[in-house]
Design a protein around this motif. Sequence first.
Motif, PDB file in Angstrom:
ATOM      1  N   MET A   1      80.625  19.935  48.839  1.00 19.95           N
ATOM      2  CA  MET A   1      81.465  19.869  47.671  1.00 19.95           C
ATOM      3  C   MET A   1      82.856  19.340  48.013  1.00 19.95           C
ATOM      4  O   MET A   1      83.465  18.647  47.203  1.00 19.95           O
ATOM      5  N   LEU A   2      83.338  19.676  49.211  1.00 20.01           N
ATOM      6  CA  LEU A   2      84.637  19.153  49.634  1.00 20.01           C
ATOM      7  C   LEU A   2      84.567  17.652  49.887  1.00 20.01           C
ATOM      8  O   LEU A   2      85.506  16.923  49.560  1.00 20.01           O
ATOM      9  N   VAL A   3      83.450  17.202  50.452  1.00 23.28           N
ATOM     10  CA  VAL A   3      83.290  15.765  50.695  1.00 23.28           C
ATOM     11  C   VAL A   3      83.253  15.022  49.364  1.00 23.28           C
ATOM     12  O   VAL A   3      83.881  13.972  49.214  1.00 23.28           O
ATOM     13  N   LEU A   4      82.546  15.574  48.381  1.00 20.17           N
ATOM     14  CA  LEU A   4      82.512  14.963  47.060  1.00 20.17           C
ATOM     15  C   LEU A   4      83.915  14.890  46.461  1.00 20.17           C
ATOM     16  O   LEU A   4      84.306  13.868  45.889  1.00 20.17           O
ATOM     17  N   PHE A   5      84.694  15.946  46.617  1.00 15.47           N
ATOM     18  CA  PHE A   5      86.057  15.956  46.102  1.00 15.47           C
ATOM     19  C   PHE A   5      86.889  14.853  46.759  1.00 15.47           C
ATOM     20  O   PHE A   5      87.645  14.146  46.097  1.00 15.47           O
ATOM     21  N   SER A  65      87.296  30.466  56.236  1.00 13.31           N
ATOM     22  CA  SER A  65      88.202  31.490  55.723  1.00 13.31           C
ATOM     23  C   SER A  65      88.126  31.616  54.189  1.00 13.31           C
ATOM     24  O   SER A  65      88.662  32.560  53.632  1.00 13.31           O
ATOM     25  N   ILE A  66      87.464  30.660  53.529  1.00 17.03           N
ATOM     26  CA  ILE A  66      87.274  30.749  52.083  1.00 17.03           C
ATOM     27  C   ILE A  66      85.997  31.546  51.855  1.00 17.03           C
ATOM     28  O   ILE A  66      84.905  31.057  52.055  1.00 17.03           O
ATOM     29  N   LYS A  67      86.165  32.759  51.446  1.00 19.87           N
ATOM     30  CA  LYS A  67      85.017  33.642  51.299  1.00 19.87           C
ATOM     31  C   LYS A  67      84.783  33.973  49.838  1.00 19.87           C
ATOM     32  O   LYS A  67      85.685  33.925  49.022  1.00 19.87           O
ATOM     33  N   GLY A  68      83.562  34.306  49.558  1.00 22.01           N
ATOM     34  CA  GLY A  68      83.230  34.787  48.231  1.00 22.01           C
ATOM     35  C   GLY A  68      82.928  33.679  47.247  1.00 22.01           C
ATOM     36  O   GLY A  68      82.970  32.493  47.549  1.00 22.01           O
ATOM     37  N   ARG A  69      82.633  34.120  46.062  1.00 21.94           N
ATOM     38  CA  ARG A  69      82.229  33.200  45.003  1.00 21.94           C
ATOM     39  C   ARG A  69      83.397  32.483  44.349  1.00 21.94           C
ATOM     40  O   ARG A  69      83.222  31.434  43.761  1.00 21.94           O
ATOM     41  N   THR A  72      84.016  29.040  45.953  1.00 20.32           N
ATOM     42  CA  THR A  72      82.949  28.119  45.587  1.00 20.32           C
ATOM     43  C   THR A  72      83.065  27.720  44.118  1.00 20.32           C
ATOM     44  O   THR A  72      82.944  26.540  43.775  1.00 20.32           O
ATOM     45  N   ALA A  73      83.306  28.695  43.257  1.00 24.28           N
ATOM     46  CA  ALA A  73      83.438  28.405  41.827  1.00 24.28           C
ATOM     47  C   ALA A  73      84.616  27.479  41.563  1.00 24.28           C
ATOM     48  O   ALA A  73      84.518  26.564  40.735  1.00 24.28           O
ATOM     49  N   THR A  74      85.709  27.688  42.257  1.00 25.54           N
ATOM     50  CA  THR A  74      86.883  26.835  42.077  1.00 25.54           C
ATOM     51  C   THR A  74      86.586  25.410  42.514  1.00 25.54           C
ATOM     52  O   THR A  74      86.959  24.449  41.841  1.00 25.54           O
ATOM     53  N   TRP A  77      84.323  23.741  39.955  1.00 29.19           N
ATOM     54  CA  TRP A  77      85.119  23.370  38.789  1.00 29.19           C
ATOM     55  C   TRP A  77      85.973  22.143  39.099  1.00 29.19           C
ATOM     56  O   TRP A  77      86.072  21.229  38.271  1.00 29.19           O
ATOM     57  N   ALA A  78      86.596  22.112  40.268  1.00 32.66           N
ATOM     58  CA  ALA A  78      87.448  20.977  40.641  1.00 32.66           C
ATOM     59  C   ALA A  78      86.631  19.687  40.731  1.00 32.66           C
ATOM     60  O   ALA A  78      87.076  18.632  40.270  1.00 32.66           O
ATOM     61  N   ASP A  79      85.434  19.757  41.302  1.00 32.90           N
ATOM     62  CA  ASP A  79      84.563  18.577  41.370  1.00 32.90           C
ATOM     63  C   ASP A  79      84.172  18.104  39.970  1.00 32.90           C
ATOM     64  O   ASP A  79      84.194  16.906  39.685  1.00 32.90           O
ATOM     65  N   ALA A  80      83.818  19.038  39.113  1.00 30.59           N
ATOM     66  CA  ALA A  80      83.423  18.674  37.751  1.00 30.59           C
ATOM     67  C   ALA A  80      84.597  18.041  36.999  1.00 30.59           C
ATOM     68  O   ALA A  80      84.438  17.001  36.350  1.00 30.59           O
ATOM     69  N   PHE A  81      85.765  18.660  37.104  1.00 34.94           N
ATOM     70  CA  PHE A  81      86.947  18.132  36.413  1.00 34.94           C
ATOM     71  C   PHE A  81      87.313  16.755  36.950  1.00 34.94           C
ATOM     72  O   PHE A  81      87.561  15.824  36.177  1.00 34.94           O
ATOM     73  N   TYR A  82      87.331  16.591  38.264  1.00 32.37           N
ATOM     74  CA  TYR A  82      87.736  15.303  38.820  1.00 32.37           C
ATOM     75  C   TYR A  82      86.677  14.241  38.586  1.00 32.37           C
ATOM     76  O   TYR A  82      86.994  13.048  38.495  1.00 32.37           O
ATOM     77  N   SER A  83      85.416  14.636  38.446  1.00 32.92           N
ATOM     78  CA  SER A  83      84.374  13.685  38.052  1.00 32.92           C
ATOM     79  C   SER A  83      84.676  13.138  36.664  1.00 32.92           C
ATOM     80  O   SER A  83      84.526  11.944  36.408  1.00 32.92           O
ATOM     81  N   TRP A  84      85.118  14.037  35.769  1.00 36.68           N
ATOM     82  CA  TRP A  84      85.500  13.595  34.426  1.00 36.68           C
ATOM     83  C   TRP A  84      86.698  12.650  34.498  1.00 36.68           C
ATOM     84  O   TRP A  84      86.727  11.636  33.796  1.00 36.68           O
ATOM     85  N   VAL A  85      87.683  12.977  35.320  1.00 38.29           N
ATOM     86  CA  VAL A  85      88.885  12.130  35.449  1.00 38.29           C
ATOM     87  C   VAL A  85      88.496  10.728  35.918  1.00 38.29           C
ATOM     88  O   VAL A  85      88.931   9.727  35.339  1.00 38.29           O
ATOM     89  N   VAL A  86      87.667  10.646  36.946  1.00 32.44           N
ATOM     90  CA  VAL A  86      87.260   9.341  37.482  1.00 32.44           C
ATOM     91  C   VAL A  86      86.443   8.568  36.449  1.00 32.44           C
ATOM     92  O   VAL A  86      86.656   7.369  36.243  1.00 32.44           O
TER      93      VAL A  86
END
Length: 96
Positions: A1-5, A65-69, A72-74, A77-86
């Motif tokens: 997901m980070l690579v996609l971002f 160090s990024i633990k929990g849901r 991942t949820a953030t 959401w960031a990938d989905a939002f930035y997909s819309w922006v692009v």
Amino acid sequence: MLVLFGLLHIADGVITYLGLSFTDVDEVNPILNYFAGLVGLGLAITSLKVAILLVIAFIFFDRHSIKGRWGTATLVWADAFYSWVVTNNFTLVMGA
């Protein structure tokens, strides 16, 4: 997901540069407008995207160090939002 971002940011930079250089669309990002006025459009986009990609790389390498849901949820959401922006930017540039 980070690579996609990261890839979405690269795509946004390319589309933004092409749109602002070769069409009659306006940039609504005041930060990019400010830096483009100081150093030029190409260098401003490149510098801002490199800074963002460095932050993304830092997050990627420190991802244990990024633990929990919430993390991942953030990111989802960031990938989905930035997909819309692009997608929106691409549509604007191709329609101009």
